[in-house]
Design a protein around this motif. Structure first.
Motif, PDB file in Angstrom:
ATOM      1  N   MET A   1       1.882  -2.804  -7.945  1.00  0.00           N
ATOM      2  CA  MET A   1       3.407  -1.698  -9.081  1.00  0.00           C
ATOM      3  C   MET A   1       4.662  -2.416  -7.301  1.00  0.00           C
ATOM      4  SD  MET A   1       2.423   1.727  -6.794  1.00  0.00           S
ATOM      5  CE  MET A   1       0.301   1.803  -7.229  1.00  0.00           C
ATOM      6  N   TYR A   2       5.312  -1.554  -8.341  1.00  0.00           N
ATOM      7  CA  TYR A   2       7.105  -2.188  -7.542  1.00  0.00           C
ATOM      8  C   TYR A   2       8.355  -1.031  -7.936  1.00  0.00           C
ATOM      9  CZ  TYR A   2       9.072  -4.645 -11.108  1.00  0.00           C
ATOM     10  OH  TYR A   2       9.672  -4.808 -12.068  1.00  0.00           O
ATOM     11  N   ILE A   3       8.462  -0.340  -7.086  1.00  0.00           N
ATOM     12  CA  ILE A   3       9.284  -0.089  -7.571  1.00  0.00           C
ATOM     13  C   ILE A   3      10.959  -0.524  -8.074  1.00  0.00           C
ATOM     14  CG2 ILE A   3      11.095   1.942  -6.792  1.00  0.00           C
ATOM     15  CD1 ILE A   3       9.855   2.068  -4.186  1.00  0.00           C
ATOM     16  N   LYS A   4      11.575  -0.232  -9.102  1.00  0.00           N
ATOM     17  CA  LYS A   4      12.302  -0.958  -9.701  1.00  0.00           C
ATOM     18  C   LYS A   4      13.635  -0.838  -9.014  1.00  0.00           C
ATOM     19  CE  LYS A   4      12.321  -1.630 -14.137  1.00  0.00           C
ATOM     20  NZ  LYS A   4      12.059  -1.213 -15.952  1.00  0.00           N
ATOM     21  N   SER A   5      13.669   0.908  -9.590  1.00  0.00           N
ATOM     22  CA  SER A   5      15.252   1.108  -8.525  1.00  0.00           C
ATOM     23  C   SER A   5      14.865   2.950  -8.330  1.00  0.00           C
ATOM     24  CB  SER A   5      17.032   1.441 -10.232  1.00  0.00           C
ATOM     25  OG  SER A   5      15.623   2.942 -10.747  1.00  0.00           O
ATOM     26  N   LEU A   6      16.079   2.734  -6.743  1.00  0.00           N
ATOM     27  CA  LEU A   6      15.630   4.608  -6.054  1.00  0.00           C
ATOM     28  C   LEU A   6      17.183   4.520  -6.020  1.00  0.00           C
ATOM     29  CD1 LEU A   6      14.259   6.289  -4.238  1.00  0.00           C
ATOM     30  CD2 LEU A   6      15.393   5.128  -2.669  1.00  0.00           C
ATOM     31  N   GLN A   7      17.592   5.764  -7.023  1.00  0.00           N
ATOM     32  CA  GLN A   7      18.465   6.951  -6.901  1.00  0.00           C
ATOM     33  C   GLN A   7      18.783   7.902  -5.362  1.00  0.00           C
ATOM     34  OE1 GLN A   7      19.731   8.269 -10.509  1.00  0.00           O
ATOM     35  NE2 GLN A   7      21.319   9.179  -9.840  1.00  0.00           N
ATOM     36  N   LEU A   8      20.259   8.446  -4.803  1.00  0.00           N
ATOM     37  CA  LEU A   8      19.870   9.437  -4.031  1.00  0.00           C
ATOM     38  C   LEU A   8      20.870  10.104  -4.097  1.00  0.00           C
ATOM     39  CD1 LEU A   8      18.645   7.254  -1.128  1.00  0.00           C
ATOM     40  CD2 LEU A   8      17.405   8.608  -2.391  1.00  0.00           C
ATOM     41  N   LYS A   9      21.044  11.335  -4.090  1.00  0.00           N
ATOM     42  CA  LYS A   9      22.383  12.294  -4.198  1.00  0.00           C
ATOM     43  C   LYS A   9      22.415  13.197  -2.954  1.00  0.00           C
ATOM     44  CE  LYS A   9      23.312  12.212  -9.367  1.00  0.00           C
ATOM     45  NZ  LYS A   9      23.329  12.461 -10.452  1.00  0.00           N
ATOM     46  N   ASN A  10      22.676  13.717  -1.708  1.00  0.00           N
ATOM     47  CA  ASN A  10      23.016  13.598  -0.678  1.00  0.00           C
ATOM     48  C   ASN A  10      21.952  14.351   0.374  1.00  0.00           C
ATOM     49  OD1 ASN A  10      25.299  15.545  -1.836  1.00  0.00           O
ATOM     50  ND2 ASN A  10      24.434  16.592  -3.222  1.00  0.00           N
ATOM     51  N   LYS A  77       0.897  -1.723 -13.056  1.00  0.00           N
ATOM     52  CA  LYS A  77       0.272  -3.153 -14.067  1.00  0.00           C
ATOM     53  C   LYS A  77      -0.074  -2.644 -15.522  1.00  0.00           C
ATOM     54  CE  LYS A  77      -3.258  -4.664 -12.304  1.00  0.00           C
ATOM     55  NZ  LYS A  77      -4.855  -4.987 -11.982  1.00  0.00           N
ATOM     56  N   TYR A  78       0.094  -1.060 -15.377  1.00  0.00           N
ATOM     57  CA  TYR A  78      -0.066  -1.120 -17.454  1.00  0.00           C
ATOM     58  C   TYR A  78       0.581  -0.529 -17.820  1.00  0.00           C
ATOM     59  CZ  TYR A  78      -4.804  -2.910 -16.896  1.00  0.00           C
ATOM     60  OH  TYR A  78      -6.129  -3.089 -16.482  1.00  0.00           O
ATOM     61  N   ARG A  79       1.599   1.119 -16.942  1.00  0.00           N
ATOM     62  CA  ARG A  79       2.513   1.450 -17.279  1.00  0.00           C
ATOM     63  C   ARG A  79       3.943   1.857 -16.724  1.00  0.00           C
ATOM     64  NH1 ARG A  79       1.019   8.191 -19.065  1.00  0.00           N
ATOM     65  NH2 ARG A  79       2.946   8.049 -18.748  1.00  0.00           N
ATOM     66  N   SER A  80       5.006   2.741 -17.187  1.00  0.00           N
ATOM     67  CA  SER A  80       6.065   2.645 -15.837  1.00  0.00           C
ATOM     68  C   SER A  80       5.760   4.286 -15.796  1.00  0.00           C
ATOM     69  CB  SER A  80       7.311   2.187 -16.441  1.00  0.00           C
ATOM     70  OG  SER A  80       6.937   0.761 -16.073  1.00  0.00           O
ATOM     71  N   SER A 106      -1.015  17.046  -5.708  1.00  0.00           N
ATOM     72  CA  SER A 106      -1.859  15.865  -6.160  1.00  0.00           C
ATOM     73  C   SER A 106      -1.823  15.584  -7.182  1.00  0.00           C
ATOM     74  CB  SER A 106      -3.830  16.942  -5.528  1.00  0.00           C
ATOM     75  OG  SER A 106      -3.378  18.003  -6.760  1.00  0.00           O
ATOM     76  N   GLU A 107      -0.937  16.177  -7.938  1.00  0.00           N
ATOM     77  CA  GLU A 107      -0.947  15.065  -8.903  1.00  0.00           C
ATOM     78  C   GLU A 107       0.733  13.632  -9.480  1.00  0.00           C
ATOM     79  OE1 GLU A 107       0.360  17.784 -12.343  1.00  0.00           O
ATOM     80  OE2 GLU A 107      -0.262  19.524 -11.066  1.00  0.00           O
ATOM     81  N   LEU A 108       0.763  14.541  -7.680  1.00  0.00           N
ATOM     82  CA  LEU A 108       2.436  12.987  -7.380  1.00  0.00           C
ATOM     83  C   LEU A 108       1.541  11.466  -6.778  1.00  0.00           C
ATOM     84  CD1 LEU A 108       4.995  11.925  -6.683  1.00  0.00           C
ATOM     85  CD2 LEU A 108       5.718  13.061  -4.893  1.00  0.00           C
ATOM     86  N   ILE A 109       0.803  12.034  -5.920  1.00  0.00           N
ATOM     87  CA  ILE A 109      -0.187  11.346  -4.721  1.00  0.00           C
ATOM     88  C   ILE A 109      -0.767   9.943  -5.939  1.00  0.00           C
ATOM     89  CG2 ILE A 109      -1.693  10.761  -2.839  1.00  0.00           C
ATOM     90  CD1 ILE A 109       0.130  13.029  -2.023  1.00  0.00           C
ATOM     91  N   GLY A 110      -0.771   8.963  -5.631  1.00  0.00           N
ATOM     92  CA  GLY A 110      -1.205   7.980  -6.179  1.00  0.00           C
ATOM     93  C   GLY A 110      -0.319   7.447  -7.277  1.00  0.00           C
ATOM     94  N   ILE A 111       0.979   7.895  -7.597  1.00  0.00           N
ATOM     95  CA  ILE A 111       1.955   7.120  -8.550  1.00  0.00           C
ATOM     96  C   ILE A 111       2.407   6.250  -8.007  1.00  0.00           C
ATOM     97  CG2 ILE A 111       3.778   7.702 -10.252  1.00  0.00           C
ATOM     98  CD1 ILE A 111       1.230   9.441 -11.007  1.00  0.00           C
ATOM     99  N   VAL A 112       2.728   5.916  -7.097  1.00  0.00           N
ATOM    100  CA  VAL A 112       3.540   5.141  -6.111  1.00  0.00           C
ATOM    101  C   VAL A 112       3.039   5.014  -4.746  1.00  0.00           C
ATOM    102  CG1 VAL A 112       6.147   6.038  -5.459  1.00  0.00           C
ATOM    103  CG2 VAL A 112       5.440   3.964  -5.158  1.00  0.00           C
ATOM    104  N   ASN A 113       2.042   3.558  -4.474  1.00  0.00           N
ATOM    105  CA  ASN A 113       1.346   3.978  -3.348  1.00  0.00           C
ATOM    106  C   ASN A 113       2.075   2.762  -2.107  1.00  0.00           C
ATOM    107  OD1 ASN A 113      -1.018   5.326  -3.995  1.00  0.00           O
ATOM    108  ND2 ASN A 113      -2.108   3.866  -4.371  1.00  0.00           N
TER     109      ASN A 113
END
Length: 364
Positions: A1-10, A77-80, A106-113
């Motif tokens: 897995m990897y982070i393609k882009s990051l957007q920050l506001k304030n 690996k299999y989806r974005s 708990s729904e967020l945990i594990g999406i991006v480790n």
């Protein structure tokens, strides 16, 4: 897995910023207080729903702003996936995954480790037991939603038991009142202890190999789970916990908190059969911390099938050349985010090199 882009506001000192990352090494250079660590903090937030630096989420919002916004595109690996987190200064936090609002963390945990390594993490050996328990809980929660839910349930019951110890402290029937909570606490606590013991066994084997290499074969590193609870099976641990809660009632009454259970456990760290927590030199502490992080990353790959994102927050300056090289070897297997004042290496898998100045990200 990897982070393609990051957007920050304030977010912290970023008014509005978008950064594209590559799957290899991404380096963020700049002076102190320029915003390098804030960038890694945002990535950590996306993985665990909280900051590694503060429990006061209002501090993440730029001064004078009403809300902070973080968004990332994640390739797996299999989806974005797309993750969005909105933090309001009135205390509300809203999370959306692929545009759909989620109500449970708990729904967020594990999406991006993420595996996070900072100068504070170097204190793994010499810090108190609470820091080592935090390490266990963060790592295991990302690898297992079951563990994350069990930990949340345990902490809730523990808080209720501790409240009872304070509010009913002089009640002669306190033991009976506490027993209402003890069965539930032992049930969930036994599951936590079993998961931690199993994790430490695997982690110790991997850390031993890494440390043997770092020490040129001079030091044998061993990790073990340290607790006051007897037993190896669920039933044995459950019974032992129940007995511990019952036998410690008077002590708990005097101190007004629960003195036994997995929330009091520790990790034993041994170098050549000597307790490193008491006798390790500063150099040994750094090597052990590095070995454990290398083992953690490897274990993530084994358990989840994908390498996590490695966040190296200003740690290169803390390491000698040999340890730096060993750490950078990890980037061949995972996306790596590095913050530093200067970057003198030229790795073959360097994806992006940025300079950060006053909350602005500039290409180098």
């Amino acid at each position: 897995m990897y982070i393609k882009s990051l957007q920050l506001k304030n977010f912290r000192n970023y008014a509005s910023q978008r950064v594209d990352f590559g799957p290899g090494i991404n380096v963020l250079t700049g002076e102190n207080a320029s915003g390098k660590t804030n960038m890694l903090e945002a990535i950590y937030l996306l993985g665990l729903g909280k900051s590694p630096r503060t429990s006061r989420e209002k501090e993440l919002i730029s001064f004078g702003a009403e809300r902070a916004y973080v968004k990332a595109e994640i390739a797996k690996k299999y989806r974005s996936h797309t993750i969005e987190i909105l933090i309001e200064n009135k205390g509300a936090k809203k999370i959306r995954i692929d545009g759909i609002p989620v109500k449970r963390l708990s729904e967020l945990i594990g999406i991006v480790n993420v595996v996070y390594f900072s100068p504070d993490e170097m204190r793994f050996v010499k810090a108190g037991p609470d820091e080592r328990r935090r390490f266990l809980d963060v790592s295991l929660s990302q690898q297992s939603k079951t563990y994350f839910k069990s930990l949340a349930k345990y902490n809730k019951i523990l808080a209720q038991r501790n409240t009872l110890l304070k509010t009913e402290n002089r009640n002669e029937n306190l033991s009976s009142l506490l027993s209402i909570w003890d069965a539930g606490l032992a049930e969930v606590g036994a599951n936590l202890i079993l998961a931690r013991k199993n994790y430490i066994k695997k982690l110790s084997s991997l850390a031993k190999i890494s440390h043997w290499e770092l020490s040129d074969g001079k030091e044998n590193l061993s990790l073990s789970y340290e607790c006051n609870t007897d037993g190896e099976t669920y039933d044995e641990i459950y019974s032992s916990l129940l007995s511990s809660f019952s036998s410690s009632v008077e002590k708990d009454r005097a101190l007004m908190f629960t003195t036994k259970g997995p929330h009091r456990d520790d990790i034993n760290i041994s170098l050549n059969e000597t307790d490193a927590r008491k006798f390790a030199s500063q150099g040994q502490q750094r090597s052990v911390s590095l070995s454990v992080k290398i083992a953690e990353l490897t274990l993530f790959e084994h358990e989840t099938g994908e390498a996590p994102v490695l966040l190296l927050d200003d740690v290169l300056s803390e390491l000698d050349f040999r340890r730096k090289e060993k750490l950078l070897e990890l980037s061949n297997r995972t996306q790596t985010m590095i913050t530093c004042t200067e970057f003198d290496f030229k790795p073959s898998n360097l994806s992006k090199l940025y300079k950060i100045k006053n909350g602005n990200v500039l290409n180098r």
